[in-house]
Design a protein around this motif. Structure first.
Motif, mmCIF file in Angstrom:
data_model
loop_
_atom_site.group_PDB
_atom_site.id
_atom_site.type_symbol
_atom_site.label_atom_id
_atom_site.label_comp_id
_atom_site.label_asym_id
_atom_site.label_seq_id
_atom_site.Cartn_x
_atom_site.Cartn_y
_atom_site.Cartn_z
ATOM 1 N N MET A 13 0.847 -1.185 0.000
ATOM 2 C CA MET A 13 0.000 0.000 0.000
ATOM 3 C C MET A 13 0.889 1.245 0.000
ATOM 4 S SD MET A 13 -2.910 0.906 2.739
ATOM 5 C CE MET A 13 -3.366 2.568 3.021
ATOM 6 N N GLN A 14 0.640 2.095 -0.962
ATOM 7 C CA GLN A 14 1.455 3.305 -1.095
ATOM 8 C C GLN A 14 1.016 4.359 -0.087
ATOM 9 O OE1 GLN A 14 1.266 5.162 -4.925
ATOM 10 N NE2 GLN A 14 3.193 6.211 -4.639
ATOM 11 N N SER A 15 1.994 5.043 0.448
ATOM 12 C CA SER A 15 1.735 6.111 1.406
ATOM 13 C C SER A 15 1.093 7.303 0.703
ATOM 14 C CB SER A 15 3.058 6.534 2.040
ATOM 15 O OG SER A 15 2.887 7.674 2.824
ATOM 16 N N PRO A 16 0.148 7.981 1.371
ATOM 17 C CA PRO A 16 -0.438 9.174 0.771
ATOM 18 C C PRO A 16 0.510 10.372 0.774
ATOM 19 C CG PRO A 16 -1.557 8.632 2.827
ATOM 20 C CD PRO A 16 -0.516 7.585 2.584
ATOM 21 N N ILE A 17 1.625 10.257 1.475
ATOM 22 C CA ILE A 17 2.573 11.365 1.522
ATOM 23 C C ILE A 17 3.581 11.196 0.373
ATOM 24 C CG2 ILE A 17 4.159 10.250 3.134
ATOM 25 C CD1 ILE A 17 4.571 12.953 4.458
ATOM 26 N N SER A 18 3.847 12.264 -0.328
ATOM 27 C CA SER A 18 4.788 12.204 -1.453
ATOM 28 C C SER A 18 6.218 12.389 -0.952
ATOM 29 C CB SER A 18 4.462 13.307 -2.464
ATOM 30 O OG SER A 18 4.817 14.579 -1.935
ATOM 31 N N PRO A 19 7.188 11.995 -1.768
ATOM 32 C CA PRO A 19 8.586 12.237 -1.391
ATOM 33 C C PRO A 19 8.866 13.724 -1.136
ATOM 34 C CG PRO A 19 8.498 10.660 -3.174
ATOM 35 C CD PRO A 19 7.098 11.189 -2.987
ATOM 36 N N GLU A 20 8.249 14.585 -1.921
ATOM 37 C CA GLU A 20 8.448 16.025 -1.750
ATOM 38 C C GLU A 20 7.871 16.501 -0.416
ATOM 39 O OE1 GLU A 20 6.971 14.630 -4.496
ATOM 40 O OE2 GLU A 20 8.687 14.787 -5.858
ATOM 41 N N GLN A 21 6.703 15.984 -0.041
ATOM 42 C CA GLN A 21 6.097 16.345 1.241
ATOM 43 C C GLN A 21 6.950 15.823 2.392
ATOM 44 O OE1 GLN A 21 2.358 14.463 0.281
ATOM 45 N NE2 GLN A 21 1.280 16.426 0.406
ATOM 46 N N PHE A 22 7.462 14.621 2.235
ATOM 47 C CA PHE A 22 8.323 14.021 3.251
ATOM 48 C C PHE A 22 9.530 14.918 3.504
ATOM 49 C CE2 PHE A 22 11.516 11.143 4.913
ATOM 50 C CZ PHE A 22 10.808 10.262 5.710
ATOM 51 N N ARG A 23 10.194 15.323 2.424
ATOM 52 C CA ARG A 23 11.376 16.190 2.521
ATOM 53 C C ARG A 23 11.011 17.538 3.129
ATOM 54 N NH1 ARG A 23 12.419 16.738 -2.521
ATOM 55 N NH2 ARG A 23 13.605 14.828 -2.673
ATOM 56 N N SER A 24 9.890 18.094 2.706
ATOM 57 C CA SER A 24 9.461 19.397 3.206
ATOM 58 C C SER A 24 9.203 19.364 4.711
ATOM 59 C CB SER A 24 8.204 19.849 2.460
ATOM 60 O OG SER A 24 7.736 21.067 2.960
ATOM 61 N N ILE A 25 8.536 18.329 5.176
ATOM 62 C CA ILE A 25 8.271 18.212 6.609
ATOM 63 C C ILE A 25 9.581 18.105 7.375
ATOM 64 C CG2 ILE A 25 7.278 16.743 8.407
ATOM 65 C CD1 ILE A 25 5.025 16.072 6.343
ATOM 66 N N MET A 81 13.816 7.523 0.247
ATOM 67 C CA MET A 81 12.392 7.878 0.342
ATOM 68 C C MET A 81 12.155 9.281 -0.213
ATOM 69 S SD MET A 81 11.015 6.197 3.892
ATOM 70 C CE MET A 81 12.355 6.780 4.924
ATOM 71 N N GLU A 82 13.064 10.196 0.094
ATOM 72 C CA GLU A 82 12.911 11.578 -0.382
ATOM 73 C C GLU A 82 13.085 11.684 -1.896
ATOM 74 O OE1 GLU A 82 15.349 14.266 1.859
ATOM 75 O OE2 GLU A 82 14.110 14.067 3.640
ATOM 76 N N SER A 83 13.862 10.796 -2.475
ATOM 77 C CA SER A 83 14.066 10.837 -3.929
ATOM 78 C C SER A 83 13.012 10.024 -4.674
ATOM 79 C CB SER A 83 15.462 10.324 -4.284
ATOM 80 O OG SER A 83 15.545 8.930 -4.042
ATOM 81 N N GLY A 84 12.214 9.274 -3.932
ATOM 82 C CA GLY A 84 11.165 8.486 -4.560
ATOM 83 C C GLY A 84 11.620 7.115 -5.016
ATOM 84 N N THR A 85 12.846 6.715 -4.692
ATOM 85 C CA THR A 85 13.329 5.396 -5.108
ATOM 86 C C THR A 85 12.987 4.312 -4.092
ATOM 87 O OG1 THR A 85 15.533 5.811 -4.193
ATOM 88 C CG2 THR A 85 15.192 6.342 -6.524
ATOM 89 N N ALA A 86 12.493 4.697 -2.923
ATOM 90 C CA ALA A 86 12.014 3.741 -1.923
ATOM 91 C C ALA A 86 10.638 4.195 -1.460
ATOM 92 C CB ALA A 86 12.968 3.668 -0.730
ATOM 93 N N GLU A 87 9.759 3.237 -1.253
ATOM 94 C CA GLU A 87 8.409 3.554 -0.800
ATOM 95 C C GLU A 87 8.433 4.041 0.648
ATOM 96 O OE1 GLU A 87 4.234 1.244 0.038
ATOM 97 O OE2 GLU A 87 5.533 0.503 -1.559
ATOM 98 N N ILE A 88 7.636 5.039 0.929
ATOM 99 C CA ILE A 88 7.482 5.534 2.293
ATOM 100 C C ILE A 88 6.429 4.665 2.951
ATOM 101 C CG2 ILE A 88 6.857 7.505 3.739
ATOM 102 C CD1 ILE A 88 7.602 9.282 1.261
ATOM 103 N N GLU A 89 6.861 3.848 3.895
ATOM 104 C CA GLU A 89 5.930 2.963 4.577
ATOM 105 C C GLU A 89 4.996 3.773 5.465
ATOM 106 O OE1 GLU A 89 8.073 -0.036 6.679
ATOM 107 O OE2 GLU A 89 8.853 -0.943 4.837
#
Length: 72
Positions: free
Chosen positions: A1-13, A38-46
Motif C-alpha cells: 500500500m502506497q503512502s499518501p505522503i509524497s517524497p516532496e512532502q516528506f522532505r518538506s516536513i 524515500m525523499e528521492s522516490g526510489t524507496a516507498e514511504i511505509e
C-alpha cells in the motif's frame, strides 16, 4: 500500500522540522541512505514511517503553543 505522503512532502516536513537526513534517520531508527531514498522516490514511504514523521511534526507544533493552551 502506497503512502499518501509524497517524497516532496516528506522532505518538506523534515526540513520544516529543522532536521537533517541523519537527524531524522536517528529519530526514526532508519539509515540516512534510506531517508534519502524515500525523499528521492526510489524507496516507498511505509505507512509507519509516515505516521512517525507526522507524530514528530505534531509534537513540534504542540511545543510552540503558549503555556495553558493544552489541558493538563
Amino acid at each position: 500500500m502506497q503512502s499518501p505522503i509524497s517524497p516532496e512532502q516528506f522532505r518538506s516536513i523534515r526540513k520544516n522540522l529543522g532536521l537533517t537526513q541523519a537527524d531524522l534517520a536517528e529519530q526514526l531508527g532508519l539509515s540516512t541512505t534510506w531517508i534519502g531514498r524515500m525523499e528521492s522516490g526510489t524507496a516507498e514511504i511505509e505507512r509507519r514511517t509516515e505516521l512517525a514523521l507526522l507524530y514528530l511534526q505534531t509534537k513540534a507544533a504542540l511545543s510552540q503553543l503558549p503555556p495553558g493552551m493544552l489541558p493538563g
